[in-house]
Motif scaffolding. Structure first.
Motif, PDB file in Angstrom:
ATOM      1  N   PHE A  39     -27.236   5.706  -1.629  1.00 52.42           N
ATOM      2  CA  PHE A  39     -27.369   4.471  -2.377  1.00 52.42           C
ATOM      3  C   PHE A  39     -26.936   4.323  -3.608  1.00 52.42           C
ATOM      4  O   PHE A  39     -26.533   5.487  -4.260  1.00 52.42           O
ATOM      5  N   LEU A  40     -26.209   3.354  -3.962  1.00 53.97           N
ATOM      6  CA  LEU A  40     -25.549   2.989  -5.227  1.00 53.97           C
ATOM      7  C   LEU A  40     -25.736   1.762  -5.908  1.00 53.97           C
ATOM      8  O   LEU A  40     -25.801   0.565  -5.176  1.00 53.97           O
ATOM      9  N   ASP A  41     -26.125   1.651  -7.581  1.00 52.66           N
ATOM     10  CA  ASP A  41     -26.433   0.363  -7.864  1.00 52.66           C
ATOM     11  C   ASP A  41     -25.309   0.106  -8.579  1.00 52.66           C
ATOM     12  O   ASP A  41     -24.732   0.911  -9.509  1.00 52.66           O
ATOM     13  N   ALA A  42     -24.624  -0.909  -8.263  1.00 51.63           N
ATOM     14  CA  ALA A  42     -23.499  -1.530  -8.564  1.00 51.63           C
ATOM     15  C   ALA A  42     -23.519  -1.771 -10.157  1.00 51.63           C
ATOM     16  O   ALA A  42     -22.376  -1.912 -10.833  1.00 51.63           O
ATOM     17  N   ASP A  43     -24.591  -1.961 -10.903  1.00 54.59           N
ATOM     18  CA  ASP A  43     -24.857  -2.149 -12.384  1.00 54.59           C
ATOM     19  C   ASP A  43     -23.939  -0.997 -12.813  1.00 54.59           C
ATOM     20  O   ASP A  43     -23.450  -1.046 -14.110  1.00 54.59           O
ATOM     21  N   SER A  44     -24.106   0.242 -12.475  1.00 55.41           N
ATOM     22  CA  SER A  44     -23.353   1.411 -13.015  1.00 55.41           C
ATOM     23  C   SER A  44     -21.920   1.515 -12.901  1.00 55.41           C
ATOM     24  O   SER A  44     -21.402   2.102 -13.718  1.00 55.41           O
ATOM     25  N   LEU A  45     -21.537   0.352 -12.072  1.00 56.94           N
ATOM     26  CA  LEU A  45     -20.047   0.459 -11.999  1.00 56.94           C
ATOM     27  C   LEU A  45     -19.281  -0.650 -13.114  1.00 56.94           C
ATOM     28  O   LEU A  45     -18.129  -0.785 -13.176  1.00 56.94           O
ATOM     29  N   HIS A  46     -20.137  -1.523 -13.628  1.00 55.84           N
ATOM     30  CA  HIS A  46     -19.611  -2.236 -14.964  1.00 55.84           C
ATOM     31  C   HIS A  46     -18.936  -1.795 -15.714  1.00 55.84           C
ATOM     32  O   HIS A  46     -19.617  -0.854 -16.482  1.00 55.84           O
ATOM     33  N   PRO A  47     -17.842  -2.483 -16.233  1.00 52.67           N
ATOM     34  CA  PRO A  47     -17.314  -1.796 -17.362  1.00 52.67           C
ATOM     35  C   PRO A  47     -18.073  -2.111 -18.607  1.00 52.67           C
ATOM     36  O   PRO A  47     -18.821  -2.961 -18.566  1.00 52.67           O
ATOM     37  N   LEU A  48     -17.925  -1.372 -19.635  1.00 54.26           N
ATOM     38  CA  LEU A  48     -18.776  -1.319 -20.880  1.00 54.26           C
ATOM     39  C   LEU A  48     -18.724  -2.766 -21.219  1.00 54.26           C
ATOM     40  O   LEU A  48     -19.698  -3.095 -21.996  1.00 54.26           O
ATOM     41  N   ALA A  49     -17.448  -3.379 -21.566  1.00 49.50           N
ATOM     42  CA  ALA A  49     -17.491  -4.772 -21.833  1.00 49.50           C
ATOM     43  C   ALA A  49     -18.240  -5.702 -21.286  1.00 49.50           C
ATOM     44  O   ALA A  49     -18.817  -6.663 -21.923  1.00 49.50           O
ATOM     45  N   ASN A  50     -18.300  -5.638 -19.914  1.00 43.60           N
ATOM     46  CA  ASN A  50     -19.324  -6.498 -19.116  1.00 43.60           C
ATOM     47  C   ASN A  50     -20.831  -6.198 -19.620  1.00 43.60           C
ATOM     48  O   ASN A  50     -21.352  -7.203 -19.802  1.00 43.60           O
ATOM     49  N   VAL A  51     -21.129  -4.974 -19.669  1.00 38.63           N
ATOM     50  CA  VAL A  51     -22.701  -4.781 -20.019  1.00 38.63           C
ATOM     51  C   VAL A  51     -22.910  -5.116 -21.649  1.00 38.63           C
ATOM     52  O   VAL A  51     -23.976  -5.776 -21.555  1.00 38.63           O
ATOM     53  N   ARG A  52     -21.926  -5.082 -22.514  1.00 39.24           N
ATOM     54  CA  ARG A  52     -21.974  -5.629 -23.735  1.00 39.24           C
ATOM     55  C   ARG A  52     -22.348  -7.090 -23.637  1.00 39.24           C
ATOM     56  O   ARG A  52     -23.033  -7.754 -24.412  1.00 39.24           O
ATOM     57  N   LYS A  53     -21.349  -7.767 -23.080  1.00 39.22           N
ATOM     58  CA  LYS A  53     -21.334  -9.282 -22.932  1.00 39.22           C
ATOM     59  C   LYS A  53     -22.814  -9.709 -22.408  1.00 39.22           C
ATOM     60  O   LYS A  53     -23.535 -10.451 -22.853  1.00 39.22           O
ATOM     61  N   MET A  54     -23.118  -8.895 -21.283  1.00 39.69           N
ATOM     62  CA  MET A  54     -24.526  -9.565 -20.642  1.00 39.69           C
ATOM     63  C   MET A  54     -25.604  -9.138 -21.454  1.00 39.69           C
ATOM     64  O   MET A  54     -26.589 -10.005 -21.727  1.00 39.69           O
ATOM     65  N   ALA A  55     -25.602  -8.029 -22.298  1.00 44.70           N
ATOM     66  CA  ALA A  55     -26.833  -7.506 -23.112  1.00 44.70           C
ATOM     67  C   ALA A  55     -26.772  -8.609 -24.270  1.00 44.70           C
ATOM     68  O   ALA A  55     -27.874  -8.835 -24.718  1.00 44.70           O
ATOM     69  N   SER A  56     -25.757  -9.216 -24.685  1.00 50.29           N
ATOM     70  CA  SER A  56     -25.735 -10.088 -25.756  1.00 50.29           C
ATOM     71  C   SER A  56     -26.191 -11.463 -25.410  1.00 50.29           C
ATOM     72  O   SER A  56     -26.441 -12.404 -26.038  1.00 50.29           O
ATOM     73  N   GLY A  57     -26.357 -11.789 -24.260  1.00 54.58           N
ATOM     74  CA  GLY A  57     -26.927 -12.937 -23.341  1.00 54.58           C
ATOM     75  C   GLY A  57     -25.929 -13.864 -23.187  1.00 54.58           C
ATOM     76  O   GLY A  57     -26.127 -15.187 -22.695  1.00 54.58           O
TER      77      GLY A  57
END
Length: 182
Positions: A39-57
């Motif tokens: 099993f793999l969660d694709a969230d762990s494959l997001h580039p850091l820029a994507n994570v930051r963008k989503m975390a900011s709403g």
């Protein structure tokens, strides 16, 4: 044939898809266990820029998703080539995203976890350790394109016990007739 034996014989490639809060990680991990594949969660494959963008709403745009979808498809292709199979949790909200993944890994099937906005919102409110804020649920629901009748996969209603969803998914992956919940 047990799910484990089937996984060795057929090594399924599965994307558990849906909006944030639908249970992709929970269901995906249990389906993978039942099928005897990683099993793999694709969230762990997001580039850091994507994570930051989503975390900011801020919702992701297609240009943000493209490299991520390339990596998702690559992981599935590797699992197919290695014969290990893979269950991967990935939002895959639009048909074109699923098509992109299937171009890299043509044998991929999709399990679409769906539910009402109220059920999804209540699940998101209970989460505290995820970068995706509940405020983006409406954006995700607006982006979501359910599986088309010509797409390989199954729809599973999230307003049922997790064990029932997993049992239904494992049966579907074993190639026995399953009644989609959708």
């Amino acid at each position: 044939m047990s799910a484990h034996d089937h996984a060795r014989a057929g090594a399924p490639l599965v994307v558990v898809m849906g909006v944030s809060g639908s249970g992709k990680t929970t269901v995906g991990a249990l389906v993978a266990h039942g099928a005897g594949v990683p099993f793999l969660d694709a969230d762990s494959l997001h580039p850091l820029a994507n994570v930051r963008k989503m975390a900011s709403g801020t919702p992701l745009e297609d240009a943000d998703r493209r490299p991520w979808l390339d990596t998702v498809g690559e992981r599935l292709r590797e699992a197919d080539r290695d014969g290990t199979g893979l269950v991967l949790a990935c939002s895959a909200l639009r048909r074109r995203y699923r098509d992109h993944i299937r171009r890299a890994a043509p044998g991929t099937a999709f399990l679409h976890l769906h539910g009402t906005p109220d059920v999804l919102a209540s699940r998101l409110e209970g989460r505290s350790e995820h970068f995706m804020p509940a405020a983006l649920l409406a954006s995700q629901l607006g982006t979501l394109e359910p599986l088309g009748p010509d797409e390989p996969g199954y729809a599973l209603d999230i307003d049922q016990p997790v064990e029932d969803m997993v049992a239904e998914a494992v049966v579907a992956l074993q190639g026995r007739p399953a009644t989609p919940s959708g």
